[in-house]
Enzyme design. Structure first.
Site, PDB file in Angstrom:
ATOM      1  N   HIS A   1     -25.487  12.682  26.138  1.00  0.00           N
ATOM      2  CA  HIS A   1     -25.935  13.336  27.361  1.00  0.00           C
ATOM      3  C   HIS A   1     -27.407  13.064  27.646  1.00  0.00           C
ATOM      4  O   HIS A   1     -27.806  12.898  28.803  1.00  0.00           O
ATOM      5  CB  HIS A   1     -25.688  14.850  27.280  1.00  0.00           C
ATOM      6  CG  HIS A   1     -24.265  15.241  27.478  1.00  0.00           C
ATOM      7  ND1 HIS A   1     -23.261  14.864  26.626  1.00  0.00           N
ATOM      8  CD2 HIS A   1     -23.676  15.980  28.451  1.00  0.00           C
ATOM      9  CE1 HIS A   1     -22.105  15.351  27.049  1.00  0.00           C
ATOM     10  NE2 HIS A   1     -22.333  16.042  28.162  1.00  0.00           N
TER      11      HIS A   1
ATOM     12  N   ARG B   1     -22.814   6.541  24.308  1.00  0.00           N
ATOM     13  CA  ARG B   1     -22.626   7.792  25.037  1.00  0.00           C
ATOM     14  C   ARG B   1     -23.396   8.944  24.380  1.00  0.00           C
ATOM     15  O   ARG B   1     -23.207   9.268  23.214  1.00  0.00           O
ATOM     16  CB  ARG B   1     -21.138   8.142  25.129  1.00  0.00           C
ATOM     17  CG  ARG B   1     -20.865   9.293  26.111  1.00  0.00           C
ATOM     18  CD  ARG B   1     -19.372   9.599  26.212  1.00  0.00           C
ATOM     19  NE  ARG B   1     -19.110  10.519  27.314  1.00  0.00           N
ATOM     20  CZ  ARG B   1     -19.288  11.833  27.272  1.00  0.00           C
ATOM     21  NH1 ARG B   1     -19.745  12.394  26.152  1.00  0.00           N
ATOM     22  NH2 ARG B   1     -19.024  12.592  28.322  1.00  0.00           N
TER      23      ARG B   1
ATOM     24  N   TYR C   1     -26.487   6.278  44.736  1.00  0.00           N
ATOM     25  CA  TYR C   1     -25.939   5.242  45.604  1.00  0.00           C
ATOM     26  C   TYR C   1     -26.515   5.377  47.004  1.00  0.00           C
ATOM     27  O   TYR C   1     -27.120   6.374  47.359  1.00  0.00           O
ATOM     28  CB  TYR C   1     -24.409   5.317  45.638  1.00  0.00           C
ATOM     29  CG  TYR C   1     -23.839   6.458  46.457  1.00  0.00           C
ATOM     30  CD1 TYR C   1     -23.333   6.228  47.737  1.00  0.00           C
ATOM     31  CD2 TYR C   1     -23.797   7.759  45.955  1.00  0.00           C
ATOM     32  CE1 TYR C   1     -22.797   7.264  48.490  1.00  0.00           C
ATOM     33  CE2 TYR C   1     -23.265   8.797  46.696  1.00  0.00           C
ATOM     34  CZ  TYR C   1     -22.769   8.547  47.967  1.00  0.00           C
ATOM     35  OH  TYR C   1     -22.257   9.576  48.714  1.00  0.00           O
TER      36      TYR C   1
ATOM     37  N   LEU D   1     -27.988  16.804  51.903  1.00  0.00           N
ATOM     38  CA  LEU D   1     -28.572  15.474  51.845  1.00  0.00           C
ATOM     39  C   LEU D   1     -29.275  15.197  53.167  1.00  0.00           C
ATOM     40  O   LEU D   1     -28.719  15.462  54.235  1.00  0.00           O
ATOM     41  CB  LEU D   1     -27.481  14.430  51.611  1.00  0.00           C
ATOM     42  CG  LEU D   1     -27.976  12.992  51.467  1.00  0.00           C
ATOM     43  CD1 LEU D   1     -28.711  12.809  50.143  1.00  0.00           C
ATOM     44  CD2 LEU D   1     -26.812  12.013  51.577  1.00  0.00           C
TER      45      LEU D   1
ATOM     46  N   GLU E   1     -23.183  21.394  55.065  1.00  0.00           N
ATOM     47  CA  GLU E   1     -22.934  20.076  55.641  1.00  0.00           C
ATOM     48  C   GLU E   1     -21.471  19.729  55.424  1.00  0.00           C
ATOM     49  O   GLU E   1     -20.697  20.529  54.904  1.00  0.00           O
ATOM     50  CB  GLU E   1     -23.845  19.024  55.002  1.00  0.00           C
ATOM     51  CG  GLU E   1     -23.683  18.897  53.503  1.00  0.00           C
ATOM     52  CD  GLU E   1     -24.696  17.936  52.882  1.00  0.00           C
ATOM     53  OE1 GLU E   1     -25.206  17.050  53.596  1.00  0.00           O
ATOM     54  OE2 GLU E   1     -24.967  18.065  51.670  1.00  0.00           O
TER      55      GLU E   1
ATOM     56  N   LYS F   1     -28.832  11.728  46.240  1.00  0.00           N
ATOM     57  CA  LYS F   1     -27.571  11.062  46.572  1.00  0.00           C
ATOM     58  C   LYS F   1     -26.960  10.468  45.302  1.00  0.00           C
ATOM     59  O   LYS F   1     -26.996   9.258  45.064  1.00  0.00           O
ATOM     60  CB  LYS F   1     -27.792   9.984  47.640  1.00  0.00           C
ATOM     61  CG  LYS F   1     -26.517   9.547  48.353  1.00  0.00           C
ATOM     62  CD  LYS F   1     -26.837   8.668  49.550  1.00  0.00           C
ATOM     63  CE  LYS F   1     -25.601   8.158  50.253  1.00  0.00           C
ATOM     64  NZ  LYS F   1     -24.852   9.239  50.932  1.00  0.00           N
TER      65      LYS F   1
ATOM     66  N   ARG G   1     -34.787   6.314  50.796  1.00  0.00           N
ATOM     67  CA  ARG G   1     -34.034   7.408  50.187  1.00  0.00           C
ATOM     68  C   ARG G   1     -33.492   7.005  48.816  1.00  0.00           C
ATOM     69  O   ARG G   1     -33.459   7.822  47.884  1.00  0.00           O
ATOM     70  CB  ARG G   1     -32.891   7.848  51.110  1.00  0.00           C
ATOM     71  CG  ARG G   1     -32.181   9.112  50.616  1.00  0.00           C
ATOM     72  CD  ARG G   1     -31.186   9.634  51.626  1.00  0.00           C
ATOM     73  NE  ARG G   1     -30.079   8.705  51.841  1.00  0.00           N
ATOM     74  CZ  ARG G   1     -29.066   8.924  52.674  1.00  0.00           C
ATOM     75  NH1 ARG G   1     -29.021  10.049  53.382  1.00  0.00           N
ATOM     76  NH2 ARG G   1     -28.100   8.040  52.825  1.00  0.00           N
TER      77      ARG G   1
END
Length: 287
Positions: free
Chosen positions: A102, A100, A33, A205, A180, A147, A52
């Site tokens: 992995h 579904r 995101y 990040l 952070e 991110k 990014r």
């Protein structure tokens, strides 16, 4: 006024926006995101944010759901429909919808794209009285440079901070150093006026606001260095502050209940916020 979201090619009423139950972002946190700030109808640091996003997608081997140019159009159209002047654009890309498993889907699926907006108050040069932070162990995975939507450790740290009366959590690694915040980058000003923030590596990040502040610090000829710093060093600092697309530059006046410096907003954080607000006010308004 109706509020709109963008979901996989359609602008829909925010109340009716939804994704498929087998979207891999929903089931496996298999997605990334970005959050872009908006001030006075202007996108802040749009290019670096999209750069990014591109990096995060490449690191997880997720394709672009639309072209970069098309994404820019969608952002502006959503701003227009929601009459967004001050606030945030949230965009999320997942690997898509698949049965579904992995492992990656064995047959091609189209990445899913969702955008929403949020109105916030108009942030000015006045930073207010500052905020408190609470230290928490950093229990995240070792690729915090991506991110991703997998934010549960950040959620738990932020919740612990809020329950203690603090605004933000500062995450502490196994060496006693601050990596952070739960949703921000961390900075201090040392007793000898050195401006310090952790170097960008897989432990943090690379904040876009952080990057802009580096340039501003250089323009102001501040003594700036990127290196790890400990919780003990932060508690002895003259000043501390956090940066992000949502908080701009926000001074930290307490760490774990103890005052930072004299417990008041310091001159470095105040000046950097002033300069960042000036930067954020530049650019062409979206109409």
């Amino acid at each position: 006024m109706a509020r709109y979201a963008y979901v996989n090619g359609r602008y829909v009423d925010h109340r009716d926006a939804s994704v498929h139950i087998e979207d891999r972002g929903y089931q496996l946190a298999d997605g990334v995101y970005e959050v872009v700030g908006v001030r006075d109808g202007k996108l802040i640091d749009e290019g670096p944010h999209i750069d990014r996003l591109d990096r995060s997608l490449r690191e997880l081997r997720i394709g672009w759901p639309v072209s970069r140019q098309a994404l820019g159009f969608v952002m502006r159209e959503l701003m227009r429909r929601n009459r967004l002047r001050d606030g945030l654009i949230y965009m999320q890309v997942t690997r898509g919808v698949a049965r579904r498993d992995h492992a990656f889907p064995t047959t091609p699926v189209k990445p899913a794209l969702v955008l929403t907006t949020k109105n916030t108050k108009h942030l000015g040069v006045d930073p207010g009285p500052g905020v408190a932070v609470k230290s928490q162990p950093d229990i995240r995975w070792e690729r915090c440079d991506i991110k991703t939507v997998a934010l549960l450790p950040n959620v738990l740290a932020k919740q612990a901070a809020r329950e203690s009366g603090a605004y933000e959590a500062w995450l502490i690694d196994d060496k006693g150093c601050i990596t952070e915040g739960a949703s921000t980058n961390a900075w201090i000003v040392t007793p000898d006026n050195e401006l310090v923030t952790r170097q960008t590596d897989n432990g943090i990040l690379a904040g876009i606001t952080r990057g802009t502040l580096k340039k501003i610090a250089g323009d102001l000829q501040l003594r700036f260095v990127e290196r790890p710093f400990t919780l003990t060093e932060a508690r002895k600092a003259k000043e501390a502050f956090i940066t992000s697309a949502t908080s701009f530059v926000t001074p930290v006046v307490k760490i774990d209940g103890e005052a930072v410096g004299d417990g008041k907003v310091g001159p470095t954080a105040r000046r950097l916020r002033e300069e960042y607000v000036r930067f954020a006010s530049e650019g062409e308004a979206v109409t």
